[in-house]
Design an enzyme around this catalytic site. Structure first.
Site, PDB file in Angstrom:
ATOM      1  N   CYS A  64       0.832  -1.214   0.000  1.00 43.70           N
ATOM      2  CA  CYS A  64       0.000   0.000   0.000  1.00 43.70           C
ATOM      3  C   CYS A  64       0.865   1.264   0.000  1.00 43.70           C
ATOM      4  O   CYS A  64       1.682   1.485   0.905  1.00 43.70           O
ATOM      5  CB  CYS A  64      -0.919  -0.027   1.222  1.00 43.70           C
ATOM      6  SG  CYS A  64      -1.701   1.546   1.594  1.00 43.70           S
ATOM      7  N   CYS A  67       0.294   3.559   2.999  1.00 42.72           N
ATOM      8  CA  CYS A  67       0.920   2.996   4.201  1.00 42.72           C
ATOM      9  C   CYS A  67       2.410   3.343   4.241  1.00 42.72           C
ATOM     10  O   CYS A  67       2.961   3.667   5.299  1.00 42.72           O
ATOM     11  CB  CYS A  67       0.750   1.479   4.235  1.00 42.72           C
ATOM     12  SG  CYS A  67      -0.965   0.923   4.208  1.00 42.72           S
TER      13      CYS A  67
END
Length: 437
Positions: A64, A67
């Site tokens: 991600c 993230c």
């Protein structure tokens, strides 16, 4: 062959036990004041939540992008939060790998942040830059009600509180009057009382007598004053009604503020929030909001949030501004004769609209189906919709194949039970494809 299989199972079990023991040891040796981000897994997350009073958990996925950008911000915030009088631990969990934890904690997108306070979780929707994140989280470890003793203490309190929560300051009030509300609404606002202050501070906060409770919304430059009566019901009504600034500009973030408020929403749809005539109308709405505290006043620009406005039948050809009353769900009310606000004497038109609504001169309508779906899609992401449709198609295909498969071994009853069990397990399985980055 069977011997090798048994040995393989034993080795797998031993390796899992070893990893679990290592995770437990890491948690046992970790202190809330260490100032580093704690890596957790399915063997020690529950233990960490029980061990520490305050834990901010980042449920992430290695692939991600958001993230990856969040990680250094959490690394920077961790030592500051660890140094607080009531330290806050920052931890992270690879929810893509430990999918059972993702299911257990309702993780449907990455990254998802959850704050556990004495074991009780709450969704974190605050800022994600290190300095702002720290200021936001300090709210949850602050006293329920802060006691202030000077003008400078008041200024410092307001400054340190930041802009993300409403602020309540009681001037000349007994702490006991709001102590219960400070506990009850700790997650929603800052509370304080001060008895020693000058006339200068009265001018700054625009009150002329005491006791007085001042509410501030620094992010919206809004201020309101309550002079009583200081009975529990009236005091709580004032506090609750000022959680949300009015009029509230509608966007993706502010919509979340409305979910816990059961008041109806007077929604004004304008062409463009940045136009000068729109700003003048917003000031008139603010005056109307002050006189009608039992309603939430809000506004939204068609140019700024087209998908949302289309849910109420607005398009590029619609005549704006348009006023309606929304119940926050699937219904809204049009006031007969006051559907559109023209540019002449708008204050009187707003007054007539409110009067018409209160007198019941309304037409009930429902959110437009296709437009509302478009709005929902904009919130959860078009890609997620495609993924869900794809998974449903695959699921139906598997079911059709299972139904057509001939009986090969055992009885029909055994085959039916096996097929049913397989489908149930498939329905419970957590698929990373269901999530949105």
């Amino acid at each position: 062959m069977r011997v090798f299989l048994v040995m393989g199972v034993l080795l797998l079990a031993m390796s899992r036990q070893s990893l679990s023991s290592a995770s437990a040891a890491a948690l046992e040796n970790f202190s809330a004041t260490d100032g580093t981000v704690l890596e957790l897994d399915d063997s020690n997350l529950d233990s960490a939540i029980s061990k520490f009073d305050y834990v901010l958990v980042d449920f992430y996925a290695p692939w991600c992008g958001h993230c990856k950008r969040l990680a250094p911000e959490l690394d920077a915030a961790a030592p500051i939060l660890a140094g607080l009088k009531e330290p806050i631990v920052i931890a992270k969990v690879n929810a893509d790998k430990y999918s059972r934890l993702a299911v257990k904690h309702d993780i449907d997108g990455f990254p998802t942040l959850k704050l556990f306070m004495h074991g009780v979780p709450m969704e974190y929707n605050g800022p994600r830059k290190a300095d702002l994140l720290v200021r936001f989280l300090k709210k949850f470890v602050a006293p329920d009600v802060s006691i202030l003793d000077s003008d400078s203490a008041v200024s410092e309190f307001v400054q340190s509180a930041g802009i993300h929560f409403p602020i309540y300051i009681g001037f000349g009030m007994n702490e006991s009057l709001i102590s219960d509300f400070g506990k009850k609404y700790k997650k929603k606002a800052w509370f304080s009382v001060t008895k020693d202050f000058s006339e200068e501070i009265m001018v700054v906060y625009d009150f002329d007598k005491v006791p007085a409770l001042v509410s501030l919304h620094p992010n919206y430059n809004e201020q309101n004053i309550f002079y009583g009566p200081f009975e529990e019901k009236f005091l709580e009504d004032f506090i609750k009604q000022n959680f949300i600034p009015s009029p509230l500009p509608i966007n993706y973030d502010t919509l979340k503020l409305l979910k816990d408020d059961d008041r109806k929403i007077v929604l004004t749809i304008i062409e463009d929030e940045n136009e000068e005539k729109s700003k003048k109308l917003v000031q008139l709405l603010k005056a109307a909001a002050s006189a009608n505290r039992d309603l939430v006043f809000a506004y939204v620009g068609f140019k700024q949030f087209e998908d949302f406005t289309e849910s109420f039948g607005v398009n590029k050809k619609s005549e704006l501004p348009k006023m309606l009353v929304w119940d926050g769900n699937e219904e809204y009310f049009m006031v007969v004769g006051s559907e559109v606000i023209n540019e002449e004497d708008q204050a009187s038109q707003i007054t007539r609209f409110i009067e018409g609504f209160r007198e019941g001169r309304t037409e009930v309508k429902r959110i437009n189906g296709p437009s509302f779906m478009g709005y929902i899609n904009s919130l959860i992401g078009v890609r997620t919709v495609y993924i869900i449709v794809f998974l449903v198609c695959v699921f139906m295909l598997i079911r059709s194949i299972n139904k057509e498969e001939p009986l090969r071994v055992g009885t029909r009853e055994e085959a039916d039970r096996a097929s049913s069990s397989s489908l149930e397990n498939e329905g419970k399985e957590y698929r990373p494809g269901d999530k949105e980055d």
